[in-house]
Design a protein around this motif. Structure first.
Motif, PDB file in Angstrom:
ATOM      1  N   GLN A 458      -8.086 -10.097  -6.425  1.00  0.00           N
ATOM      2  CA  GLN A 458      -8.091 -11.507  -6.812  1.00  0.00           C
ATOM      3  C   GLN A 458      -7.301 -12.377  -5.840  1.00  0.00           C
ATOM      4  OE1 GLN A 458      -7.598 -12.312 -11.109  1.00  0.00           O
ATOM      5  NE2 GLN A 458      -7.315 -10.111 -11.380  1.00  0.00           N
ATOM      6  N   ASN A 459      -6.513 -11.713  -4.964  1.00  0.00           N
ATOM      7  CA  ASN A 459      -5.712 -12.411  -3.955  1.00  0.00           C
ATOM      8  C   ASN A 459      -4.671 -13.335  -4.584  1.00  0.00           C
ATOM      9  OD1 ASN A 459      -5.082 -12.788  -1.206  1.00  0.00           O
ATOM     10  ND2 ASN A 459      -6.176 -14.740  -1.174  1.00  0.00           N
ATOM     11  N   VAL A 460      -4.068 -12.887  -5.676  1.00  0.00           N
ATOM     12  CA  VAL A 460      -3.028 -13.666  -6.351  1.00  0.00           C
ATOM     13  C   VAL A 460      -1.942 -12.721  -6.864  1.00  0.00           C
ATOM     14  CG1 VAL A 460      -4.529 -15.568  -7.072  1.00  0.00           C
ATOM     15  CG2 VAL A 460      -4.267 -13.565  -8.559  1.00  0.00           C
ATOM     16  N   PHE A 461      -0.751 -13.294  -7.100  1.00  0.00           N
ATOM     17  CA  PHE A 461       0.311 -12.577  -7.794  1.00  0.00           C
ATOM     18  C   PHE A 461       0.070 -12.693  -9.293  1.00  0.00           C
ATOM     19  CE2 PHE A 461       2.706 -12.504  -3.889  1.00  0.00           C
ATOM     20  CZ  PHE A 461       3.554 -11.418  -4.042  1.00  0.00           C
ATOM     21  N   LEU A 462       0.221 -11.587  -9.993  1.00  0.00           N
ATOM     22  CA  LEU A 462       0.053 -11.563 -11.440  1.00  0.00           C
ATOM     23  C   LEU A 462       1.321 -11.022 -12.084  1.00  0.00           C
ATOM     24  CD1 LEU A 462      -3.572 -10.108 -11.617  1.00  0.00           C
ATOM     25  CD2 LEU A 462      -2.900 -12.504 -11.875  1.00  0.00           C
ATOM     26  N   GLY A 463       1.690 -11.580 -13.214  1.00  0.00           N
ATOM     27  CA  GLY A 463       2.908 -11.165 -13.894  1.00  0.00           C
ATOM     28  C   GLY A 463       2.765  -9.806 -14.554  1.00  0.00           C
ATOM     29  N   GLU A 464       3.881  -9.078 -14.610  1.00  0.00           N
ATOM     30  CA  GLU A 464       3.924  -7.798 -15.301  1.00  0.00           C
ATOM     31  C   GLU A 464       4.513  -7.978 -16.693  1.00  0.00           C
ATOM     32  OE1 GLU A 464       6.053  -4.863 -13.084  1.00  0.00           O
ATOM     33  OE2 GLU A 464       4.321  -4.334 -11.863  1.00  0.00           O
ATOM     34  N   SER A 465       4.216  -7.051 -17.569  1.00  0.00           N
ATOM     35  CA  SER A 465       4.830  -7.061 -18.892  1.00  0.00           C
ATOM     36  C   SER A 465       6.291  -6.640 -18.770  1.00  0.00           C
ATOM     37  CB  SER A 465       4.094  -6.101 -19.829  1.00  0.00           C
ATOM     38  OG  SER A 465       4.297  -4.759 -19.424  1.00  0.00           O
TER      39      SER A 465
END
Length: 626
Positions: A458-465
């Motif tokens: 997706q070429n993005v940073f995604l948050g972790e739980s």
């Protein structure tokens, strides 16, 4: 599937019979399923049960309303509401169909398949549900697990090479009844082209040389058991090249006395130098008395907020940092020096936090890995970034966060030359452990866990739980004695059509706050990055000041005498006061609670840090001046 539970109660009881089916009418497999029951409007769980049988009886108090949720593989599946009066009830719960999930794992070129890695499927709470290895095409078998219909639910795929953790890939969503292939790109090359150097030391400081007998080193890949051997030269070095990434067993010959250890080396392209030390002979009768030395531990965690820079997501940056401000918690800020100082809104917020909750780290200039530059170029960039931070924030930072987490021996030498004492990279791109907590000129405290990760698809940073971050943090504390948690502004912003918005992701902020709360519940200290090492605070509060505190609390000495002791702490830099608080004041009234603190501290009812915080309060508010 018929489900029931048995519980005895003093009040009148009735039964609920629950039948769970898929939406197509088929009965489900109860393995990996649980029911969560709430009574009336209470938000606390009344009953939670992992299902072990297809037919059980649920007996509950009558004359109540019940909310029943069903979870499969950790994913929310359905909910039902039932009012129980004087007659039994039967309900049917319909959960979505499972989804199919197959993984394709590739090296960092995105095209070369990785054979033999282990992929572990977990729900966001860390529970493992499936695992398997990739074939020659880099593919796993197809797994069928519960689909994700709740927007907050997702799966995580952890990738391992043997026991070596490589990557967490998430979030993975599954549509009911459909199958998907999930592509995972790991950040290691297919072939390690850089030369691998192994140094042999015959004692703690001396390499073997041409006066010693000739040695060879054999490396055996644990995965495919392929071996390669190299001679050790007169400088005590053996060279290897074009290795497949993996965990290698070492064998050094000759080794008649058994003094050369057989080690496991993780060779995956993140570092290229390894040292092996010859051990001393130990008599058999003495060996039973040798105990494994426990890892030193600070029992602490440092949060590291990278990529602090002007204008870009500045509202998100400020609101994320404000979480630490409002809770009075330490936060280390990685400032991109050539992109900071013109955004007055961000600049003033950071300035106000220095000395209170913010510690400044040098995050370099630009975003180019230092490994791309010569020593002279690296040294110039370090000097440039240090001067820029000094000009904008009046701070001489001694903490360095290398761009892209990449550095080499030249970087470390330049940092030492420029007075730095800390470098924080990552486990993947930094030097191998151990990471000593005492006695180092340049401490290395790498990133252990993160609150987000980059998704190359997706070429993005995604948050972790918070659950996933906490698990990795606790593992780091156990393995290394500390943990550094890295955060980026991107993972705390909302994303629209693949573009970051300067708007806070409230769900991810909630995950951050929950993570902090969990750490505090575990009695883990949150510190600045330069407070991890155990010798970071060598100055101790003298005993005589405790006596002063007790006498002052009991009115045996006056305020002025007590203040003289406080002035000593300031002069010795045990209490550090930011420049903005150094001012005169006519206010001389000391709150009663400070005297209480002094008495409790003298009697060891509170620790040094709590006492010092009270004194800092007096100085910051102009009650005590110096």
């Amino acid at each position: 599937m018929l489900i029931s539970f048995g519980i005895s109660y003093a009040e009148e009881s009735q039964t609920i019979q629950v039948e769970i089916k898929y939406t197509n009418g088929d009965r489900v497999d109860f393995n990996g399923m649980k029911l969560v029951v709430y009574q009336d409007f209470d938000k606390a769980i009344f009953l939670e049960k992992q299902l072990e049988s297809s037919i059980e009886v649920l007996t509950v108090p009558a004359n109540h309303r019940y909310k029943i949720e069903v979870y499969a593989n950790g994913m929310y599946a359905d909910v039902a509401y039932v009012q129980i009066n004087n007659t039994p009830k039967e309900i049917t719960m319909n959960i979505p169909l499972s989804g199919g999930l197959k993984f394709e794992v590739f090296y960092n070129d995105g095209q070369s398949a990785v054979e033999g890695v282990r992929v572990v499927i977990k729900s966001k709470d860390g529970t493992e549900w499936r695992q398997g290895n990739t074939n020659a095409l880099g593919e796993t078998i197809r797994y069928w697990v519960q689909s994700t219909t709740n927007q907050d639910d997702y799966y995580i795929a952890d990738v391992f090479l043997g026991d070596l953790f490589l990557k967490s890939h998430y979030p993975i969503k599954l549509i009911p009844g459909l199958s998907k292939n999930e592509k995972i790109i790991i950040d290691i090359p297919k072939i390690i082209e850089d030369q691998i150097i192994i140094n042999l030391y015959k004692d703690g400081t001396t390499k073997i040389s041409n006066i010693d007998e000739t040695h060879t080193i054999t490396l055996t890949n644990k995965l495919d058991e392929q071996s390669v051997t190299a001679n050790v030269n007169f400088r005590g070095e053996a060279y290897f090249s074009n290795l497949k990434p993996g965990v290698y067993l070492t064998k050094i010959m000759p080794n008649e006395a058994g003094n050369w250890p057989e080690l496991e080396l993780e060779i995956i392209g993140n570092h290229n130098k390894f040292n092996i030390f010859k051990t001393q002979s130990v008599k058999l009768e003495e060996s039973s008395n040798i105990l494994l030395q426990e890892i030193e531990s600070c029992n602490c965690v440092a949060f590291r907020f990278d990529d602090v820079q002007d204008y870009w997501l500045n509202d998100v940056q400020i609101q994320t940092m404000d979480v630490f401000q409002k809770q009075d918690l330490p936060l280390t800020l990685g400032i991109i020096a050539d992109s900071f100082g013109n955004d007055l809104k961000l600049l003033e917020f950071v300035k106000q936090g220095i000395g209170n909750n913010f510690k400044i780290a040098n995050h370099g200039v630009g975003n180019i890995a230092f490994t791309e530059f010569s020593f002279e170029e690296q040294d110039s960039r370090i000097k440039d970034s240090s001067q820029r931070i000094k000009n904008t924030l009046n701070v001489d930072s001694k903490i360095f966060i290398p761009p892209q987490n990449r550095f080499n021996e030249d970087t470390k030498q330049s940092l030492l030359d420029n007075g730095f004492t800390y470098i924080s990279s990552s486990l993947l791109h930094g030097d191998p452990p151990p990471f000593p907590l005492t006695g180092e000129k340049l401490y290395q405290f790498p990133e252990i866990s993160t609150t987000g990760t980059f998704d190359p698809v997706q070429n993005v940073f995604l948050g972790e739980s918070h659950e996933l971050t906490l698990v990795k943090t606790l593992e780091g504390l156990e393995k290394y004695g500390f943990a550094v948690i890295t955060m980026h502004p991107q993972e705390f912003s909302t994303i629209v059509n693949g573009t970051y918005q300067n708007q806070l992701n409230t769900n991810q902020i909630f995950e951050l706050k929950t993570l902090v709360e969990k750490l505090q519940n575990e009695k883990i200290k949150i510190v600045y990055l330069d407070q991890i090492n155990l010798d970071s605070q060598t100055e101790r509060i003298p005993i005589w000041l405790k006596n002063n505190a007790e006498w002052w609390a009991n009115d045996q000495i006056d305020d002025d005498t007590f203040v003289q002791g406080i002035e000593y702490l300031i002069q010795q830099n045990i209490i550090k006061i930011p420049e903005q608080f150094i001012e005169k004041s006519s206010q001389q009234i000391i709150p009663v609670w400070i005297k209480n603190n002094a008495e409790w501290w003298a009697n060891d009812q509170i620790d040094d840090d709590t006492f010092v915080q009270g004194i800092e309060y007096l100085i910051k508010n102009g009650i005590i001046t110096y």
